[in-house]
Scaffold this motif. Structure first.
Motif, PDB file in Angstrom:
ATOM      1  N   HIS A  21       0.957  -1.279  -0.002  1.00 30.39           N
ATOM      2  CA  HIS A  21      -0.115   0.096   0.043  1.00 30.39           C
ATOM      3  C   HIS A  21       0.955   1.256   0.130  1.00 30.39           C
ATOM      4  O   HIS A  21       1.309   1.786   1.146  1.00 30.39           O
ATOM      5  N   ASN A  22       1.133   1.893  -1.026  1.00 29.72           N
ATOM      6  CA  ASN A  22       1.855   3.109  -1.339  1.00 29.72           C
ATOM      7  C   ASN A  22       3.161   3.239  -0.649  1.00 29.72           C
ATOM      8  O   ASN A  22       3.501   4.002   0.125  1.00 29.72           O
ATOM      9  N   PRO A  23       3.840   2.106  -1.111  1.00 30.64           N
ATOM     10  CA  PRO A  23       5.261   2.224  -0.351  1.00 30.64           C
ATOM     11  C   PRO A  23       5.987   3.357  -0.899  1.00 30.64           C
ATOM     12  O   PRO A  23       5.954   3.882  -2.069  1.00 30.64           O
ATOM     13  N   SER A  24       7.224   3.783  -0.065  1.00 33.53           N
ATOM     14  CA  SER A  24       7.773   4.789  -0.583  1.00 33.53           C
ATOM     15  C   SER A  24       9.235   4.236  -1.439  1.00 33.53           C
ATOM     16  O   SER A  24      10.082   5.225  -1.982  1.00 33.53           O
ATOM     17  N   PHE A  25       9.278   3.272  -1.607  1.00 36.73           N
ATOM     18  CA  PHE A  25      10.397   2.291  -2.684  1.00 36.73           C
ATOM     19  C   PHE A  25       9.523   1.161  -3.086  1.00 36.73           C
ATOM     20  O   PHE A  25       8.666   0.716  -2.323  1.00 36.73           O
TER      21      PHE A  25
END
Length: 338
Positions: free
Chosen positions: A107-111
């Protein structure tokens, strides 16, 4: 109902998919179940939820238990380590009353996690698939760059990304790339977070994106009936609807707030996700719902903004809400009765 092949998974999914975030706002489990089963009766076989959507998973589990083998269930984890992913997965399996999840999404990882990464996320997904707890896995994101990276990696079965007729050409190209790479493409915010109010034009435009599966966020029976009616008689993207789309693009396209909520929480408790698009909401939806005493108090909190900049750092679209909120407040007050 029209069904399409979902990337290389072999799943045949309904082109009208059920976005289950709004059912957390339905008071009773039984009422939510009635809505979900009505969707199934109408041909919808894809249901998307998330651990972050409060009791949405539990409501899905209750509603779909008896037809579990006939539906495709997708959920999401916000875990940032492999160990936490397994904890989330076990909770989701329990909530959904199932032994497996068809599409499990980061869910919407930063990488974009890779095999062998220190975070352990990708390896945890692969292990969960080997154990039969998930069938396929993917990534959701608001960053085009990260979504492109995931699609091009060949490591993920699906991408979930915002797509509507207000989207930039590069976003439409992302959907096309997913088709080329045989990656399932789930279109979130097909109504641009509620700014698009004509479902016919949105439906007709989305149907032109041949591999896109829009996740229509549904809370009311009337909303579901509208999309099922559009499935029975799909609208043609004619001159009238095209003109409507161009009008919306002229008014709304560009760096507008999608209402995703990633700017939150705000230290001053400002509901930025709606306050920063209040001008548009007042003009494109019945204004009375935004002029209640509750919303007057919520909007007044803008005066407490310290311009700390946290909202800008978190915004996946590069917006600076602390700069635009005062204008929305002034416009809002112009709608209030004297």
């Amino acid at each position: 109902m029209e069904y399409i092949s979902f990337g290389k998974t072999g799943l045949m999914v309904s082109r009208t998919a059920f976005g289950a975030l709004p059912i957390q706002r339905i008071a009773s489990v039984e009422e939510a179940a009635t809505l979900l089963r009505t969707a199934w009766d109408g041909g919808v076989n894809f249901f998307d939820t998330a651990r972050a959507y409060s009791d949405s998973e539990e409501k899905l589990g209750f509603a779909l238990d008896e037809i579990r083998k006939d539906v495709i269930v997708a959920t999401k984890t916000g875990a940032r380590t492999g160990a936490d992913l397994f904890k989330d997965l076990e909770t989701s399996l329990r909530n959904l009353q199932t032994d497996w999840i068809d599409v499990y999404q980061l869910h919407n990882p930063s990488f974009i996690p890779l095999p062998g990464g220190e975070d352990g996320l990708y390896d945890a997904l692969a292990k969960a698939r080997e154990e039969g707890k998930i069938r396929f896995f993917g990534v959701t994101n608001h960053s085009r760059q990260l979504a492109l990276q995931a699609a091009e990696s060949g490591l993920y079965d699906s991408i979930q990304f915002p797509l509507s007729y207000l989207s930039a050409p590069e976003d439409v190209e992302l959907a096309a790339l997913c088709e080329e790479k045989q990656v399932g493409f789930l279109a979130m915010k097909a109504l641009a977070g509620g700014l698009l109010t004509n479902a016919r034009s949105a439906f007709a435009w989305m149907r032109k994106q041949e591999n896109a599966v829009p996740l229509w966020g549904i809370q009311k029976t009337s909303e579901l009936e509208e999309f099922l009616a559009l499935e029975r008689e799909p609208p043609v993207l004619d001159d009238e609807l095209s003109a409507m789309i161009e009008k919306d693009r002229a008014e709304l396209a560009g760096n507008f707030c999608r209402g995703c909520g990633y700017c939150l929480p705000c230290p001053a408790n400002i509901p930025i996700n709606n306050a920063n698009r209040m001008r548009e909401l007042l003009r494109r939806s019945p204004p009375a719902q935004w002029l209640t005493p509750e919303w007057r108090e919520l909007m007044s909190r803008i005066e407490d903004c310290t311009k700390c900049g946290l909202c800008a750092k978190r915004c996946p679209y590069g917006l600076k809400p602390y700069e635009t909120l005062p204008a929305h407040l002034a416009d809002y007050r112009s709608f209030l009765p004297e």
